[in-house]
Design a protein around this motif. Sequence first.
Motif, PDB file in Angstrom:
ATOM      1  N   LYS A  31      24.498  29.886  35.337  1.00  0.00           N
ATOM      2  CA  LYS A  31      23.592  29.830  36.472  1.00  0.00           C
ATOM      3  C   LYS A  31      24.352  29.763  37.787  1.00  0.00           C
ATOM      4  N   LYS A  32      25.515  29.115  37.800  1.00  0.00           N
ATOM      5  CA  LYS A  32      26.288  29.011  39.034  1.00  0.00           C
ATOM      6  C   LYS A  32      26.681  30.384  39.574  1.00  0.00           C
ATOM      7  N   LEU A  33      26.892  31.323  38.679  1.00  0.00           N
ATOM      8  CA  LEU A  33      27.315  32.657  39.104  1.00  0.00           C
ATOM      9  C   LEU A  33      26.187  33.435  39.772  1.00  0.00           C
ATOM     10  N   GLN A  34      24.973  32.934  39.698  1.00  0.00           N
ATOM     11  CA  GLN A  34      23.859  33.603  40.365  1.00  0.00           C
ATOM     12  C   GLN A  34      23.957  33.497  41.885  1.00  0.00           C
ATOM     13  N   ILE A  35      24.953  32.778  42.374  1.00  0.00           N
ATOM     14  CA  ILE A  35      25.198  32.749  43.813  1.00  0.00           C
ATOM     15  C   ILE A  35      25.396  34.167  44.343  1.00  0.00           C
ATOM     16  N   PHE A  36      25.935  35.046  43.507  1.00  0.00           N
ATOM     17  CA  PHE A  36      26.190  36.423  43.929  1.00  0.00           C
ATOM     18  C   PHE A  36      24.914  37.264  43.986  1.00  0.00           C
ATOM     19  N   ASP A  37      23.809  36.737  43.467  1.00  0.00           N
ATOM     20  CA  ASP A  37      22.522  37.426  43.551  1.00  0.00           C
ATOM     21  C   ASP A  37      21.787  37.085  44.849  1.00  0.00           C
ATOM     22  N   LEU A  38      22.239  36.073  45.562  1.00  0.00           N
ATOM     23  CA  LEU A  38      21.552  35.668  46.786  1.00  0.00           C
ATOM     24  C   LEU A  38      21.724  36.732  47.866  1.00  0.00           C
ATOM     25  N   PRO A  39      20.635  37.114  48.510  1.00  0.00           N
ATOM     26  CA  PRO A  39      20.747  38.140  49.556  1.00  0.00           C
ATOM     27  C   PRO A  39      21.422  37.582  50.809  1.00  0.00           C
ATOM     28  N   PHE A  40      22.226  38.406  51.435  1.00  0.00           N
ATOM     29  CA  PHE A  40      22.870  38.078  52.706  1.00  0.00           C
ATOM     30  C   PHE A  40      23.798  36.869  52.620  1.00  0.00           C
ATOM     31  N   MET A  41      24.287  36.557  51.424  1.00  0.00           N
ATOM     32  CA  MET A  41      25.195  35.432  51.257  1.00  0.00           C
ATOM     33  C   MET A  41      26.539  35.734  51.924  1.00  0.00           C
ATOM     34  N   PHE A  42      26.939  36.997  51.882  1.00  0.00           N
ATOM     35  CA  PHE A  42      28.224  37.407  52.447  1.00  0.00           C
ATOM     36  C   PHE A  42      27.984  38.512  53.468  1.00  0.00           C
ATOM     37  N   ASP A  43      28.710  38.454  54.565  1.00  0.00           N
ATOM     38  CA  ASP A  43      28.532  39.446  55.633  1.00  0.00           C
ATOM     39  C   ASP A  43      28.932  40.848  55.207  1.00  0.00           C
ATOM     40  N   ASP A  44      29.965  40.937  54.379  1.00  0.00           N
ATOM     41  CA  ASP A  44      30.464  42.238  53.938  1.00  0.00           C
ATOM     42  C   ASP A  44      31.373  42.024  52.731  1.00  0.00           C
ATOM     43  N   MET A  45      31.928  43.118  52.211  1.00  0.00           N
ATOM     44  CA  MET A  45      32.773  43.021  51.012  1.00  0.00           C
ATOM     45  C   MET A  45      34.040  42.205  51.285  1.00  0.00           C
ATOM     46  N   ALA A  46      34.561  42.266  52.500  1.00  0.00           N
ATOM     47  CA  ALA A  46      35.765  41.494  52.840  1.00  0.00           C
ATOM     48  C   ALA A  46      35.466  39.986  52.748  1.00  0.00           C
ATOM     49  N   ALA A  47      34.297  39.578  53.220  1.00  0.00           N
ATOM     50  CA  ALA A  47      33.918  38.166  53.130  1.00  0.00           C
ATOM     51  C   ALA A  47      33.758  37.740  51.673  1.00  0.00           C
ATOM     52  N   LEU A  48      33.200  38.616  50.868  1.00  0.00           N
ATOM     53  CA  LEU A  48      33.062  38.345  49.439  1.00  0.00           C
ATOM     54  C   LEU A  48      34.437  38.197  48.793  1.00  0.00           C
ATOM     55  N   ASP A  49      35.354  39.105  49.127  1.00  0.00           N
ATOM     56  CA  ASP A  49      36.723  39.026  48.597  1.00  0.00           C
ATOM     57  C   ASP A  49      37.389  37.706  48.982  1.00  0.00           C
ATOM     58  N   ARG A  50      37.212  37.298  50.237  1.00  0.00           N
ATOM     59  CA  ARG A  50      37.828  36.045  50.695  1.00  0.00           C
ATOM     60  C   ARG A  50      37.275  34.861  49.914  1.00  0.00           C
ATOM     61  N   PHE A  51      35.957  34.848  49.690  1.00  0.00           N
ATOM     62  CA  PHE A  51      35.372  33.750  48.924  1.00  0.00           C
ATOM     63  C   PHE A  51      35.911  33.732  47.500  1.00  0.00           C
ATOM     64  N   GLN A  52      35.935  34.876  46.853  1.00  0.00           N
ATOM     65  CA  GLN A  52      36.374  34.924  45.462  1.00  0.00           C
ATOM     66  C   GLN A  52      37.837  34.524  45.303  1.00  0.00           C
ATOM     67  N   ALA A  53      38.661  34.775  46.309  1.00  0.00           N
ATOM     68  CA  ALA A  53      40.083  34.409  46.253  1.00  0.00           C
ATOM     69  C   ALA A  53      40.316  32.954  46.668  1.00  0.00           C
ATOM     70  N   SER A  54      39.316  32.327  47.273  1.00  0.00           N
ATOM     71  CA  SER A  54      39.455  30.959  47.773  1.00  0.00           C
ATOM     72  C   SER A  54      39.459  29.959  46.614  1.00  0.00           C
ATOM     73  N   PRO A  55      39.880  28.715  46.888  1.00  0.00           N
ATOM     74  CA  PRO A  55      39.807  27.684  45.850  1.00  0.00           C
ATOM     75  C   PRO A  55      38.390  27.514  45.281  1.00  0.00           C
ATOM     76  N   ALA A  56      37.358  27.582  46.140  1.00  0.00           N
ATOM     77  CA  ALA A  56      35.978  27.448  45.650  1.00  0.00           C
ATOM     78  C   ALA A  56      35.609  28.614  44.741  1.00  0.00           C
ATOM     79  N   GLY A  57      36.044  29.813  45.087  1.00  0.00           N
ATOM     80  CA  GLY A  57      35.775  30.981  44.262  1.00  0.00           C
ATOM     81  C   GLY A  57      36.477  30.900  42.915  1.00  0.00           C
ATOM     82  N   GLN A  58      37.698  30.424  42.928  1.00  0.00           N
ATOM     83  CA  GLN A  58      38.436  30.275  41.679  1.00  0.00           C
ATOM     84  C   GLN A  58      37.844  29.168  40.819  1.00  0.00           C
ATOM     85  N   GLU A  59      37.364  28.111  41.467  1.00  0.00           N
ATOM     86  CA  GLU A  59      36.697  27.036  40.724  1.00  0.00           C
ATOM     87  C   GLU A  59      35.432  27.571  40.046  1.00  0.00           C
TER      88      GLU A  59
END
Length: 105
Positions: free
Chosen positions: A1-29
Amino acid sequence: KKLQIFDLPFMFDDMAALDRFQASPAGQELLDSMKSKGIKGLAYWHNGLKQMSSNKDTLVRPEDIKGLKFRIQSSDVLEAQFRQLGANPQKLAFSEVYQALQTGV
């Protein structure tokens, strides 16, 4: 269920913001959060941004999807999004899409 964060609309401004989140400590967690289920998350895989299409009308504005039926992945978040816009979401596994198209489902 935690991975459904990626289904939320407008959660990330663009693909670069998504990449930054996924590479961050929170994204890795988040990637490591599946360990308790016996799953080792190795990496994130982009599916691109949300795209919608219809064989009936051109979809330009959110209200254009009102009353239309959409196949969605099995996600309560996605279902709530489509229902909020007045669409009729149908949860359907990708492996069943071809047969559903053939039979008119």
